[in-house]
Write a protein that holds these residues in place. Structure first.
Motif, short mmCIF file in Angstrom:
data_model
loop_
_atom_site.label_atom_id
_atom_site.label_comp_id
_atom_site.label_asym_id
_atom_site.label_seq_id
_atom_site.Cartn_x
_atom_site.Cartn_y
_atom_site.Cartn_z
N ASP A 24 0.82 -1.22 0.00
CA ASP A 24 0.00 0.00 0.00
C ASP A 24 0.85 1.26 0.00
N ASP A 25 2.17 1.12 -0.19
CA ASP A 25 3.08 2.25 -0.15
C ASP A 25 3.26 2.85 -1.54
N THR A 26 3.61 4.13 -1.57
CA THR A 26 3.88 4.81 -2.83
C THR A 26 5.38 5.12 -2.95
N VAL A 27 5.82 5.37 -4.16
CA VAL A 27 7.23 5.64 -4.42
C VAL A 27 7.61 7.01 -3.85
N ALA A 28 8.69 7.03 -3.06
CA ALA A 28 9.19 8.28 -2.46
C ALA A 28 10.61 8.54 -2.95
N THR A 29 11.08 9.75 -2.73
CA THR A 29 12.42 10.14 -3.18
C THR A 29 13.51 9.21 -2.62
N ALA A 30 13.36 8.80 -1.37
CA ALA A 30 14.37 7.95 -0.73
C ALA A 30 14.46 6.57 -1.38
N ASN A 31 13.41 6.18 -2.12
CA ASN A 31 13.41 4.86 -2.78
C ASN A 31 14.26 4.84 -4.05
N LEU A 32 14.48 6.01 -4.64
CA LEU A 32 15.20 6.05 -5.91
C LEU A 32 16.65 5.63 -5.71
N LEU A 38 7.42 8.74 -8.96
CA LEU A 38 7.18 9.28 -7.62
C LEU A 38 5.68 9.48 -7.37
N GLY A 39 5.22 9.03 -6.20
CA GLY A 39 3.82 9.21 -5.82
C GLY A 39 2.89 8.12 -6.29
N VAL A 40 3.36 7.21 -7.15
CA VAL A 40 2.53 6.13 -7.66
C VAL A 40 2.71 4.90 -6.75
N TYR A 41 1.67 4.09 -6.63
CA TYR A 41 1.77 2.88 -5.81
C TYR A 41 2.90 1.98 -6.35
N LYS A 42 3.74 1.52 -5.42
CA LYS A 42 4.86 0.65 -5.82
C LYS A 42 4.37 -0.61 -6.51
N SER A 43 3.32 -1.22 -5.98
CA SER A 43 2.82 -2.47 -6.56
C SER A 43 2.36 -2.28 -8.00
N VAL A 44 1.69 -1.16 -8.26
CA VAL A 44 1.19 -0.88 -9.62
C VAL A 44 2.35 -0.63 -10.57
N VAL A 45 3.33 0.17 -10.14
CA VAL A 45 4.50 0.47 -10.97
C VAL A 45 5.21 -0.81 -11.38
N LEU A 46 5.51 -1.66 -10.41
CA LEU A 46 6.30 -2.85 -10.67
C LEU A 46 5.56 -3.88 -11.50
N ALA A 77 -1.70 -6.36 -9.28
CA ALA A 77 -1.22 -5.51 -8.19
C ALA A 77 -2.35 -5.26 -7.21
N GLU A 78 -2.01 -5.30 -5.92
CA GLU A 78 -2.94 -4.96 -4.85
C GLU A 78 -2.34 -3.78 -4.09
N SER A 79 -2.92 -2.60 -4.23
CA SER A 79 -2.39 -1.41 -3.55
C SER A 79 -3.00 -1.30 -2.15
N ARG A 80 -2.84 -2.35 -1.39
CA ARG A 80 -3.34 -2.42 -0.01
C ARG A 80 -2.49 -3.42 0.76
N LYS A 81 -2.66 -3.42 2.07
CA LYS A 81 -1.90 -4.33 2.92
C LYS A 81 -2.48 -5.74 2.85
N PHE A 82 -1.62 -6.72 3.08
CA PHE A 82 -2.04 -8.11 3.15
C PHE A 82 -2.52 -8.36 4.58
N GLU A 83 -3.82 -8.18 4.79
CA GLU A 83 -4.37 -8.30 6.14
C GLU A 83 -5.87 -8.52 6.06
N LYS A 84 -6.47 -8.86 7.20
CA LYS A 84 -7.92 -9.01 7.27
C LYS A 84 -8.59 -7.65 7.17
N ASP A 85 -9.84 -7.64 6.69
CA ASP A 85 -10.55 -6.38 6.59
C ASP A 85 -11.08 -5.97 7.96
N ILE A 86 -11.79 -4.86 8.01
CA ILE A 86 -12.25 -4.32 9.28
C ILE A 86 -13.24 -5.24 9.99
#
Length: 270
Positions: A64-72, A82-90, A104-113
């Motif tokens: 669920d994370d997006t690309v940041a400057t520190a990732n480059l 930059l700013g795009v979901y990492k999963s979608v980009v890759l 791509a799943e732009s969310r965490k691997f976890e149970k829902d609410i």
């Protein structure tokens, strides 16, 4: 010494992975420094399997994370992403290059609410490239519940491959989700159950976890937490272990510990 003591201890790959008629479902959790490298390795494995007349892999990337400057630079991302979901980009990049139809799943691997497990969470192989122990325990709980309920039979979890690292050290651990059938062997002593990383090395994982989880503001900050090549080295070696499961149909090694600072690797035998 008796004959049984002379036998090499191995784990035979589950037959459903070797004799697959449909692509093997894989959930890759984490698209950061290690996960981005693992995804590329999975694409290479898939291509090689297809060339060997195997059904190959069907990968779903969770983050669920997006690309940041520190990732480059340290991770496989460009400034235009930059700013795009990492999963979608890759996933888009892999699909364009290899002609796959991975998801791509732009969310965490976890149970829902409501406490429900997403349908997409069930896959034959789960690969985790996460940076905290709590997430690992969450994955362990989901896999155990899926195996117990056996809701999605064709995607019943069978293996969990976990990657973890600190600045210059790391480990890759292969686990089975429950007991997997092992054929009888005159030559080998077979083991059908490989323990979860959370069961066997929970304390070690807690000690090796980064104490500072503050987001990095630059590549220099990121490199102070993780060496430039620790992720790539773990990814290549760990995916080699997965490749051997398919290629050789068995393994006598269920993981390894790596110290990149002094170039030492310690295999973990079955």
């Amino acid at each position: 010494m008796s004959n049984s003591e002379q036998k090499t201890t191995v784990h035979f790959t589950d037959s459903a992975l070797i004799q697959a008629t449909n692509p093997i479902t894989v959930n890759l959790i984490g698209a950061g420094g290690t996960g981005s490298q693992v995804l590329t390795a999975l694409a290479r494995i898939n291509h090689a399997l297809n060339e060997l007349n195997h059904a190959g892999l069907e990968v779903r990337l969770w983050d669920d994370d997006t690309v940041a400057t520190a990732n480059l630079g340290r991770q496989l991302f460009a400034e235009c992403e930059l700013g795009v979901y990492k999963s979608v980009v890759l996933i888009n990049r892999i699909n364009r290059f290899f002609g796959t139809d991975w998801k791509a799943e732009s969310r965490k691997f976890e149970k829902d609410i409501q406490g429900n497990i997403p349908k997409q969470a069930s896959a034959s192989i789960t690969i985790s490239c996460v940076d905290n122990v709590q997430t690992r325990f969450g994955i362990a709980g989901i896999l155990t519940e899926l195996r117990k309920n056996n809701i999605y039979y064709s995607h019943t979890p069978k293996y969990w491959l976990d990657f973890g690292n600190s600045q210059c050290t790391g480990q890759v651990i292969l686990s089975t989700v429950g007991e997997l059938y092992q054929p009888k062997s005159e030559r080998f002593a077979t083991v059908g159950s490989l323990p979860f990383v959370t069961e066997e090395f929970g304390d070690l994982l807690s000690q090796s976890e980064q104490s500072d989880d503050t987001p990095s503001c630059s590549l220099a900050d990121a490199l102070a937490k993780q060496d430039l090549f620790i992720n790539a080295t773990l990814a290549q070696m760990g995916c080699s272990l997965l490749w051997n499961l398919f290629r050789n149909g068995m393994t006598d090694t269920r993981g390894f510990f790596l110290n990149l600072k002094d170039f030492r690797t310690q295999p973990l035998k079955v």
